[in-house]
Motif scaffolding. Structure first.
Motif, PDB file in Angstrom:
ATOM      1  N   UNK A 132       0.854  -1.190   0.000  1.00 37.13           N
ATOM      2  CA  UNK A 132       0.000   0.000   0.000  1.00 37.13           C
ATOM      3  C   UNK A 132       0.887   1.235   0.000  1.00 37.13           C
ATOM      4  N   UNK A 133       0.813   2.005  -1.076  1.00 38.38           N
ATOM      5  CA  UNK A 133       1.708   3.144  -1.246  1.00 38.38           C
ATOM      6  C   UNK A 133       0.983   4.472  -1.429  1.00 38.38           C
ATOM      7  N   UNK A 134      -0.333   4.437  -1.553  1.00 40.74           N
ATOM      8  CA  UNK A 134      -1.105   5.652  -1.825  1.00 40.74           C
ATOM      9  C   UNK A 134      -2.437   5.561  -1.088  1.00 40.74           C
ATOM     10  N   UNK A 135      -3.315   6.529  -1.351  1.00 45.72           N
ATOM     11  CA  UNK A 135      -4.640   6.506  -0.718  1.00 45.72           C
ATOM     12  C   UNK A 135      -5.636   5.682  -1.520  1.00 45.72           C
ATOM     13  N   UNK A 136      -5.130   4.937  -2.497  1.00 43.23           N
ATOM     14  CA  UNK A 136      -5.972   4.036  -3.277  1.00 43.23           C
ATOM     15  C   UNK A 136      -5.146   2.826  -3.675  1.00 43.23           C
ATOM     16  N   UNK A 137      -5.833   1.762  -4.047  1.00 40.73           N
ATOM     17  CA  UNK A 137      -5.187   0.539  -4.523  1.00 40.73           C
ATOM     18  C   UNK A 137      -5.638   0.284  -5.953  1.00 40.73           C
ATOM     19  N   UNK A 138      -4.752  -0.356  -6.722  1.00 38.32           N
ATOM     20  CA  UNK A 138      -5.013  -0.556  -8.147  1.00 38.32           C
ATOM     21  C   UNK A 138      -4.571  -1.968  -8.504  1.00 38.32           C
ATOM     22  N   UNK A 139      -5.484  -2.770  -9.027  1.00 39.84           N
ATOM     23  CA  UNK A 139      -5.165  -4.138  -9.421  1.00 39.84           C
ATOM     24  C   UNK A 139      -5.492  -4.344 -10.888  1.00 39.84           C
ATOM     25  N   UNK A 140      -4.638  -5.122 -11.566  1.00 40.10           N
ATOM     26  CA  UNK A 140      -4.887  -5.495 -12.967  1.00 40.10           C
ATOM     27  C   UNK A 140      -4.822  -7.010 -13.046  1.00 40.10           C
ATOM     28  N   UNK A 141      -5.901  -7.619 -13.478  1.00 42.41           N
ATOM     29  CA  UNK A 141      -6.026  -9.071 -13.487  1.00 42.41           C
ATOM     30  C   UNK A 141      -5.925  -9.571 -14.926  1.00 42.41           C
ATOM     31  N   UNK A 142      -4.717  -9.986 -15.285  1.00 40.11           N
ATOM     32  CA  UNK A 142      -4.434 -10.444 -16.647  1.00 40.11           C
ATOM     33  C   UNK A 142      -4.686 -11.945 -16.823  1.00 40.11           C
ATOM     34  N   UNK A 143      -4.969 -12.633 -15.727  1.00 34.23           N
ATOM     35  CA  UNK A 143      -5.171 -14.079 -15.759  1.00 34.23           C
ATOM     36  C   UNK A 143      -4.298 -14.756 -14.723  1.00 34.23           C
ATOM     37  N   UNK A 144      -4.880 -15.660 -13.937  1.00 36.71           N
ATOM     38  CA  UNK A 144      -4.082 -16.334 -12.911  1.00 36.71           C
ATOM     39  C   UNK A 144      -3.535 -17.676 -13.383  1.00 36.71           C
ATOM     40  N   UNK A 145      -4.202 -18.318 -14.338  1.00 43.38           N
ATOM     41  CA  UNK A 145      -3.744 -19.610 -14.840  1.00 43.38           C
ATOM     42  C   UNK A 145      -3.042 -19.479 -16.184  1.00 43.38           C
ATOM     43  N   UNK A 146      -3.539 -18.587 -17.028  1.00 47.72           N
ATOM     44  CA  UNK A 146      -2.972 -18.377 -18.353  1.00 47.72           C
ATOM     45  C   UNK A 146      -3.089 -16.901 -18.681  1.00 47.72           C
ATOM     46  N   UNK A 147      -1.984 -16.275 -19.076  1.00 39.73           N
ATOM     47  CA  UNK A 147      -1.966 -14.840 -19.293  1.00 39.73           C
ATOM     48  C   UNK A 147      -2.943 -14.435 -20.394  1.00 39.73           C
ATOM     49  N   UNK A 148      -3.859 -13.541 -20.065  1.00 42.43           N
ATOM     50  CA  UNK A 148      -4.836 -12.935 -20.972  1.00 42.43           C
ATOM     51  C   UNK A 148      -5.933 -13.887 -21.459  1.00 42.43           C
ATOM     52  N   UNK A 149      -5.805 -15.180 -21.227  1.00 39.09           N
ATOM     53  CA  UNK A 149      -6.717 -16.121 -21.887  1.00 39.09           C
ATOM     54  C   UNK A 149      -7.470 -17.032 -20.936  1.00 39.09           C
ATOM     55  N   UNK A 150      -7.337 -16.854 -19.627  1.00 41.52           N
ATOM     56  CA  UNK A 150      -8.048 -17.735 -18.699  1.00 41.52           C
ATOM     57  C   UNK A 150      -9.053 -16.937 -17.880  1.00 41.52           C
ATOM     58  N   UNK A 151     -10.159 -17.582 -17.566  1.00 43.59           N
ATOM     59  CA  UNK A 151     -11.149 -16.970 -16.705  1.00 43.59           C
ATOM     60  C   UNK A 151     -10.840 -17.250 -15.242  1.00 43.59           C
ATOM     61  N   UNK A 152     -11.480 -16.489 -14.353  1.00 43.07           N
ATOM     62  CA  UNK A 152     -11.268 -16.659 -12.919  1.00 43.07           C
ATOM     63  C   UNK A 152     -12.341 -17.561 -12.324  1.00 43.07           C
ATOM     64  N   UNK A 153     -11.918 -18.494 -11.487  1.00 43.18           N
ATOM     65  CA  UNK A 153     -12.841 -19.405 -10.834  1.00 43.18           C
ATOM     66  C   UNK A 153     -13.605 -18.673  -9.738  1.00 43.18           C
ATOM     67  N   UNK A 154     -14.663 -19.299  -9.252  1.00 45.10           N
ATOM     68  CA  UNK A 154     -15.413 -18.713  -8.146  1.00 45.10           C
ATOM     69  C   UNK A 154     -14.527 -18.512  -6.923  1.00 45.10           C
ATOM     70  N   UNK A 155     -13.655 -19.473  -6.662  1.00 44.47           N
ATOM     71  CA  UNK A 155     -12.751 -19.353  -5.515  1.00 44.47           C
ATOM     72  C   UNK A 155     -11.824 -18.157  -5.691  1.00 44.47           C
ATOM     73  N   UNK A 156     -11.262 -18.012  -6.886  1.00 43.83           N
ATOM     74  CA  UNK A 156     -10.356 -16.895  -7.140  1.00 43.83           C
ATOM     75  C   UNK A 156     -11.076 -15.560  -7.015  1.00 43.83           C
ATOM     76  N   UNK A 157     -12.298 -15.486  -7.508  1.00 48.05           N
ATOM     77  CA  UNK A 157     -13.057 -14.245  -7.397  1.00 48.05           C
ATOM     78  C   UNK A 157     -13.424 -13.947  -5.945  1.00 48.05           C
ATOM     79  N   UNK A 158     -13.708 -14.990  -5.179  1.00 49.57           N
ATOM     80  CA  UNK A 158     -13.954 -14.794  -3.743  1.00 49.57           C
ATOM     81  C   UNK A 158     -12.715 -14.203  -3.076  1.00 49.57           C
ATOM     82  N   UNK A 159     -11.539 -14.706  -3.444  1.00 48.49           N
ATOM     83  CA  UNK A 159     -10.286 -14.202  -2.873  1.00 48.49           C
ATOM     84  C   UNK A 159     -10.057 -12.737  -3.242  1.00 48.49           C
TER      85      UNK A 159
END
Length: 271
Positions: A205-232
């Protein structure tokens, strides 16, 4: 109360037509449709070339009240100049119409190339040059060069607003405490990037906001997120907002059209 924005990186994807975009939807209505289902979008065309003031105004007018855009900084600054001697390119960028988004202007995203190693002096100098208010951005824009003709310049703001900046690093040499210290000194958010293990995952945490970019957790740019991953990810966003941080989350797993559906699923989890 902390603000939460969830969306996608870009919105012009022919492969989404007939999927996320209903069959028969007129292409010019795609931004309007996406903005009805999400709360923010990254403008990524600004990474490849300077956009027109008329384009920023059009995007502003096509989205509902309260919608927010993040704007990706130009690759000429990050990938060609590699942050060196960039005062004039920065002036051109802020003169190109970015401020025409008005109250829909969210963070500016600066993504560094994968082969650019950490240099403390270079990073500190660059972050120092970034305008933190719309008034400062106007003053910087006035130092533009003649590469921008007058009909492609908007170097004005309707009112004084803060400007936030986020930095996405990709070379492993950036995964050191000095980077965090420099980012905190300047109030710049370090992007938490999910890249299927390819690039550093810096969760600080470096600022008054947080910024995340989700390019894929299993395969870069080409995989969807599971329910578990979205819960996390929902839990992570709640951690940020509980700490008083605004949160910006963008799905960039666009190749197979997962991004908008994952973004909507995360929004649903966050209520």
């Amino acid at each position: 109360m902390a603000d939460v924005r969830v969306g996608i990186s870009g919105w012009v994807y022919p492969g989404w037509r007939g999927g996320f975009y209903p069959a028969g939807l007129v292409h010019r209505d795609e931004l309007r449709y996406a903005a009805e289902h999400l709360t923010s979008i990254e403008i990524n065309g600004s990474f490849y070339a300077l956009q027109k003031p008329s384009s920023f105004a059009k995007w502003r007018d096509e989205t509902p009240d309260g919608f927010v855009f993040a704007v990706k900084g130009g690759r000429y600054i990050t990938h060609v100049r590699r942050l060196l001697d960039v005062e004039t390119p920065l002036a051109n960028f802020f003169a190109s119409g970015v401020l025409g988004l008005r109250d829909k202007l969210g963070p500016i995203l600066w993504q560094l190339p994968p082969n650019m190693q950490f240099d403390a002096g270079r990073l500190d100098t660059f972050l120092t040059q970034l305008p933190r208010t719309t008034t400062a951005a106007v003053a910087l824009a006035e130092r533009r060069d003649d590469k921008l003709p007058d009909d492609r310049v908007l170097a004005a703001t309707d009112t004084e607003r803060p400007i936030r900046h986020a930095l996405e690093v990709r070379h492993p040499s950036f995964a050191v405490p000095d980077v965090v210290a420099i980012a905190r000194e300047h109030g710049v958010a370090l992007v938490l990037a999910d890249t299927a293990g390819r690039y550093p995952r810096i969760d600080q945490r470096c600022a008054d906001f947080a910024y995340a970019r989700l390019h894929g957790d299993a395969e870069l740019y080409a995989s969807g997120y599971t329910d578990v991953a979205l819960d996390d990810w929902a839990a992570k966003v709640r951690d940020w907002t509980d700490a008083g941080l605004d949160a910006f989350v963008y799905f960039d797993n666009d190749i197979k059209g997962y991004a908008p559906f994952d973004a909507m699923a995360l929004l649903s989890r966050l209520g």
